[in-house]
Structures are given as structure tokens and as C-alpha cells.
Write an enzyme that holds these catalytic residues in place. Structure first.
Site, PDB file in Angstrom:
ATOM      1  N   PRO A   1      30.453 -16.902  45.985  1.00 15.74           N
ATOM      2  CA  PRO A   1      30.185 -18.330  45.903  1.00 15.74           C
ATOM      3  C   PRO A   1      29.564 -18.879  47.180  1.00 15.74           C
ATOM      4  CG  PRO A   1      32.504 -17.792  45.493  1.00 15.74           C
ATOM      5  CD  PRO A   1      31.880 -16.638  46.168  1.00 15.74           C
ATOM      6  N   GLU A   2      28.489 -19.582  47.020  1.00 18.18           N
ATOM      7  CA  GLU A   2      27.944 -20.394  48.104  1.00 18.18           C
ATOM      8  C   GLU A   2      28.339 -21.837  47.804  1.00 18.18           C
ATOM      9  OE1 GLU A   2      24.158 -19.745  49.744  1.00 18.18           O
ATOM     10  OE2 GLU A   2      23.966 -17.723  48.947  1.00 18.18           O
TER      11      GLU A   2
END
Length: 274
Positions: free
Chosen positions: A2-3
Site C-alpha cells: 500500500p502507498e
DNA sequence: AGGGCCACCTGCGAGC
DNA sequence: TGCTCGCAGGTGGCCC
């Protein structure tokens, strides 16, 4: 995995189910995350109320209080973590390490195969060492081209490393760094200190546009990202360069190049990016 | 002091 | 079919 867009997608997904709910049960099946999950987490949280679900950088800050405690859970998804809202009686699966049961019958279930994520507790999260020294949010007004320009003077570090440095700006991970540099026409290896104010203004716009568009599409799913409903994000189909090494540049048709910078895949167009 | 690199961990796809 | 290798979205901390 996840960014920032994926973390924000998660936040928006879980917040309506958690806010103003009482935590009835805390289950830690495997507390060996990046740092050990505090052993007294259940004691701290059971009977307390979740009042806010915020995000700072890629950290989810779950504000909790009761008659005896007040503070925040600091949750990070690492590379492979996800938080899902469980509405049925499904049994936990492999790597479902932490779970909060709420008084509305819903459970918040944290899955993280690589265990790079974290679940920490702080009474003063703003002063927590992981949070206190972070740079500005990329979508906040204080993140400007002028600020990047000033901070970068004299720096020989490549611009890609520069914008991925959490002290400079938070939330720009590998995928979106590649995308934003392509949009701004800046070569990822260019020395940060040798980029004009004008080009930094363009880069800031590109970072904002890229992250905002990804949030609108529910984030990027490459292999395994799922949102709080267990569904993928749809930004992958909008990626211009990341994962497209050898394909043709969408601007000029020249084949995209791939190099490694700090052991991370870096894709760019050698004609469009200087 | 600043920058570069490793380590943390599991899973998966490619190649042999 | 089954092994080994390299790579994956993050980032603190160590070493130079």
C-alpha cells in the site's frame, strides 16, 4: 503494497464502520509484526470507544478513548498488509494477525503475510518518533514547488530518492514516484539540487494529480491489494510507466527503460524525461 | 551530516 | 513436477 492512495482507500472504507463504536474484543493471533504488538493491547482497548480514523502519511491513526485511557492506535500496512471489514462469521485465515470486534457486530481484521506492518499504541501520537519528524502531506497546501526547490539546493541525491524521503514529503512510494516523474518530464536520476523552480512546480502538480486520481479509483492493485470490502483498486490500468518496461512510451512511442535505484524498479522514458 | 544499503518476511512467477 | 532464484507496493537503522 500500500502507498498513500491505498491507505486512504482503507481509511475511507473502515471509518464509517468504526467511528463511535465500542471495542468489545481484541484478538492478537500473531503479534510478531515489525515491532511486537503491545502485550496489553486488549486490556487498553476493550470497552473503549473509537472516535476518529485519521491518516498521517501511510499511518492509520485510530483515536480511542475510555474512562481510563485516551490515545491512538498507530497502524501501518507495510508492504503486504490489509484491513478488512468483516460482517459475517467467516473464520480467520492464514496471516490474519490482529482483529478488533465492535459493538455493532462488525470486526476489523488485519492480514499481513510479510509482517512488515505495525500495530502500536500511543497516548500522544503526534509526538511519536514514527510520526513527529514526517514531512508535509502531498495533498496539503504547504507542499509546494518552492518548498522542494529550497530543500533540494546543494543536494546531489537523485530526485526520485529525494521525493521518496519521508522528511521531504510523505506518501510518495515507488509506484507513484515513477508515475509523477514521468508526468513531470523529469529523469529519475537527475540531481535534486539541479532542478529549476519551474520544474519543481510541475512535479508537485504531477504528484498531486497522480495521488488524487489513484484515490478516486480506489488505489492500485498489482497482485494483492484489497480495500476494506475485499475488493481490488482500479488505478493499475491507469499506470503510465510503472510495470511497463519495454512497452512504448504513451507520449512519444519510444520504448520505456527500466533501471534499479536503491534496489527498486525505476521505469522512465529516456526521450521525455531529462 | 548525509546518503546508500541492508534487513525484516512470505509468496509467487520464471527458468532450469 | 519440483527446485532455486529474484523480486514485490515500506522504511528504520546501520555503515561508510
Amino acid at each position: 503494497m500500500p502507498e498513500l492512495p491505498e491507505v486512504e482507500t482503507t481509511r475511507r472504507g473502515i471509518a464509517p464502520h468504526c467511528e463511535n463504536r465500542t471495542i468489545t474484543q481484541v484478538t492478537v493471533r500473531d503479534g510478531r509484526l515489525r515491532w511486537p504488538v503491545p502485550g496489553n493491547l486488549a486490556e487498553l482497548l476493550e470497552g473503549a470507544v473509537i472516535h476518529t480514523v485519521d491518516r498521517r502519511a501511510k499511518y492509520l491513526l485510530i483515536g480511542v478513548s475510555s474512562a481510563t485511557v485516551a490515545g491512538s492506535l498507530i497502524v501501518h500496512l507495510g508492504m503486504s498488509g490489509s484491513l478488512r471489514v468483516i460482517t459475517d462469521q467467516s473464520e480467520p485465515l492464514l496471516h490474519d494477525h490482529v482483529e478488533l470486534a465492535l459493538d455493532n457486530g462488525i470486526r476489523l481484521r488485519f492480514n499481513d503475510p510479510r509482517r512488515f506492518g505495525c500495530w502500536l499504541w500511543s497516548e500522544t501520537p503526534d509526538q511519536h518518533p514514527l510520526i513527529a519528524s514526517l514531512g508535509p502531506e502531498p495533498l496539503a497546501p504547504e507542499f509546494t514547488g518552492r518548498m522542494l526547490y529550497r530543500l533540494s539546493r546543494g543536494k546531489k541525491t537523485p530526485v526520485k530518492s529525494f521525493i521518496m524521503d519521508n522528511h521531504v514529503v510523505v506518501g510518495v512510494g515507488n509506484i507513484y514516484a515513477n508515475e509523477a516523474l514521468f508526468k513531470a518530464g523529469i529523469h529519475p536520476r537527475r540531481a535534486a539540487g539541479r532542478i529549476s523552480l519551474d520544474r519543481y512546480n510541475r512535479l508537485v502538480n504531477a504528484i498531486r494529480e497522480t495521488l488524487s486520481a489513484a484515490i478516486l479509483m480506489g488505489g492500485t492493485t498489482l497482485r494483492d491489494f484489497v480495500n476494506s470490502d475485499g475488493k481490488p483498486g482500479y488505478f493499475a490500468q491507469s499506470l503510465l510507466v510503472y510495470g511497463r518496461s519495454g512497452e512504448f512510451c504513451p507520449e512519444c512511442g519510444h520504448p520505456l527503460k527500466e533501471i534499479r535505484m536503491n534496489q527498486r524498479s525505476t521505469v522512465y522514458c529516456s526521450k521525455c524525461q531529462r
